[in-house]
Design a protein around this motif. Structure first.
Motif, short mmCIF file in Angstrom:
data_model
loop_
_atom_site.label_atom_id
_atom_site.label_comp_id
_atom_site.label_asym_id
_atom_site.label_seq_id
_atom_site.Cartn_x
_atom_site.Cartn_y
_atom_site.Cartn_z
N ARG A 152 4.47 5.92 -6.50
CA ARG A 152 5.36 6.13 -5.36
C ARG A 152 5.26 7.57 -4.87
N THR A 153 5.26 8.52 -5.79
CA THR A 153 5.12 9.93 -5.43
C THR A 153 3.78 10.20 -4.76
N ALA A 154 2.70 9.63 -5.30
CA ALA A 154 1.36 9.83 -4.73
C ALA A 154 1.25 9.24 -3.34
N ASN A 155 2.13 8.31 -3.00
CA ASN A 155 2.09 7.67 -1.69
C ASN A 155 3.27 8.09 -0.82
N GLY A 156 3.63 9.35 -0.95
CA GLY A 156 4.63 9.94 -0.06
C GLY A 156 6.05 9.45 -0.26
N ALA B 160 2.89 -2.56 -0.72
CA ALA B 160 1.79 -3.07 0.09
C ALA B 160 1.17 -2.00 0.98
N SER B 161 1.90 -0.93 1.25
CA SER B 161 1.38 0.13 2.12
C SER B 161 0.70 1.26 1.34
N TRP B 162 0.73 1.22 0.02
CA TRP B 162 0.15 2.30 -0.77
C TRP B 162 -1.36 2.34 -0.59
N THR B 163 -1.89 3.55 -0.41
CA THR B 163 -3.33 3.74 -0.24
C THR B 163 -3.91 4.77 -1.20
N SER B 164 -3.10 5.32 -2.07
CA SER B 164 -3.57 6.35 -3.01
C SER B 164 -3.22 5.99 -4.44
N SER B 165 -4.08 6.38 -5.35
CA SER B 165 -3.74 6.35 -6.77
C SER B 165 -3.30 7.76 -7.13
N THR B 166 -2.81 7.94 -8.32
CA THR B 166 -2.39 9.29 -8.71
C THR B 166 -3.58 10.24 -8.77
N VAL B 167 -4.73 9.75 -9.21
CA VAL B 167 -5.91 10.63 -9.33
C VAL B 167 -6.56 10.90 -7.98
N SER B 168 -6.59 9.93 -7.08
CA SER B 168 -7.16 10.19 -5.75
C SER B 168 -6.25 11.16 -4.99
#
Length: 174
Positions: A110-114, A120-128
Motif C-alpha cells: 500500500r505504501t509503495a503504491n501511494g 486492483a490499481s497497484w502497479t508497483s512492488s516494494t522493490v520496484s
C-alpha cells in the motif's frame, strides 16, 4: 512472498543468518545463509533482467507447508522435526504468524503504491518502488550485446520453458 516465507521458516533456518545468495543467473537475492537458496526467483533476477523466473526459491516448500496446515496430505509431507519449528512455536502458532506477515506485506505494498487501498490499481512492488522503476521496467528482459549493436529491453513474459514447432508439409503417400 519473502515475509510469508520468513514467518514460517525463520525459526528453523534463520540461525545461519539471512544474506545474499546466488541465483541461476549469477545475480544475488535475499535468502537463508544456512541453506543458500534465494527466497524467490523473480523476473528481475537480482538486477540481471534474465527473463527466467520462478524456477528456484521456497514457493514449493511454502505450498506444501500450507497444505499440511490445512490438514491435507501432500506427497512426502514434512515430519515433526520440521513442523515443530514452523512459525514461532509449531503449527498452532502459524495462523497468527501468517496473518501478521500478510498484514506487513499489504502495508508495504500500500505504501509503495501511494497509500492506495485499491489493490486492483497497484502497479508497483516494494522493490520496484525502491528502485524508482515501473514494474515493466523493473522486470524487463535485457539482451546482452554480442557485437557493437545492442537490443532494447522487452517486457517480461510468462512463457513456457519448452517450446516446439511441428510442421506437416504434406501427406505421406498411402
Amino acid at each position: 512472498m519473502p515475509e510469508l516465507i520468513r514467518s514460517v521458516y525463520d525459526r528453523l533456518l534463520a540461525g545461519g543468518g539471512v544474506g545474499s545468495v546466488g541465483n541461476n543467473g549469477g545475480a544475488t537475492d535475499p535468502g537463508y545463509s544456512i541453506l543458500p537458496m534465494q527466497f524467490v526467483n523473480t523476473p528481475n533476477s537480482g538486477g540481471q533482467h534474465l527473463g527466467s523466473a520462478y524456477d528456484g526459491g521456497y514457493e514449493g516448500y511454502l505450498v506444501k507447508t500450507l497444505a499440511q496446515l490445512r490438514g491435507q496430505k501432500p506427497a512426502a509431507p514434512f515430519g515433526t522435526v520440521v513442523t515443530g519449528t514452523w512459525c514461532t512455536s509449531g503449527p498452532a502458532s502459524c495462523r497468527a504468524s501468517i496473518d501478521a506477515a500478510l498484514a506487513r506485506t499489504y502495508d508495504a505494498l500500500r505504501t509503495a503504491n501511494g497509500g492506495s487501498t485499491d489493490v486492483a490499481s497497484w502497479t508497483s512492488s516494494t522493490v520496484s518502488h525502491a528502485a524508482g522503476q515501473t514494474m515493466p521496467q523493473f522486470d524487463a528482459i535485457a539482451y546482452r550485446a554480442l557485437g557493437v549493436i545492442g537490443q532494447p529491453n522487452i517486457d517480461w513474459q510468462n512463457r513456457p520453458t519448452f517450446q516446439q514447432v511441428v510442421q506437416f508439409p504434406r501427406h505421406r503417400p498411402r
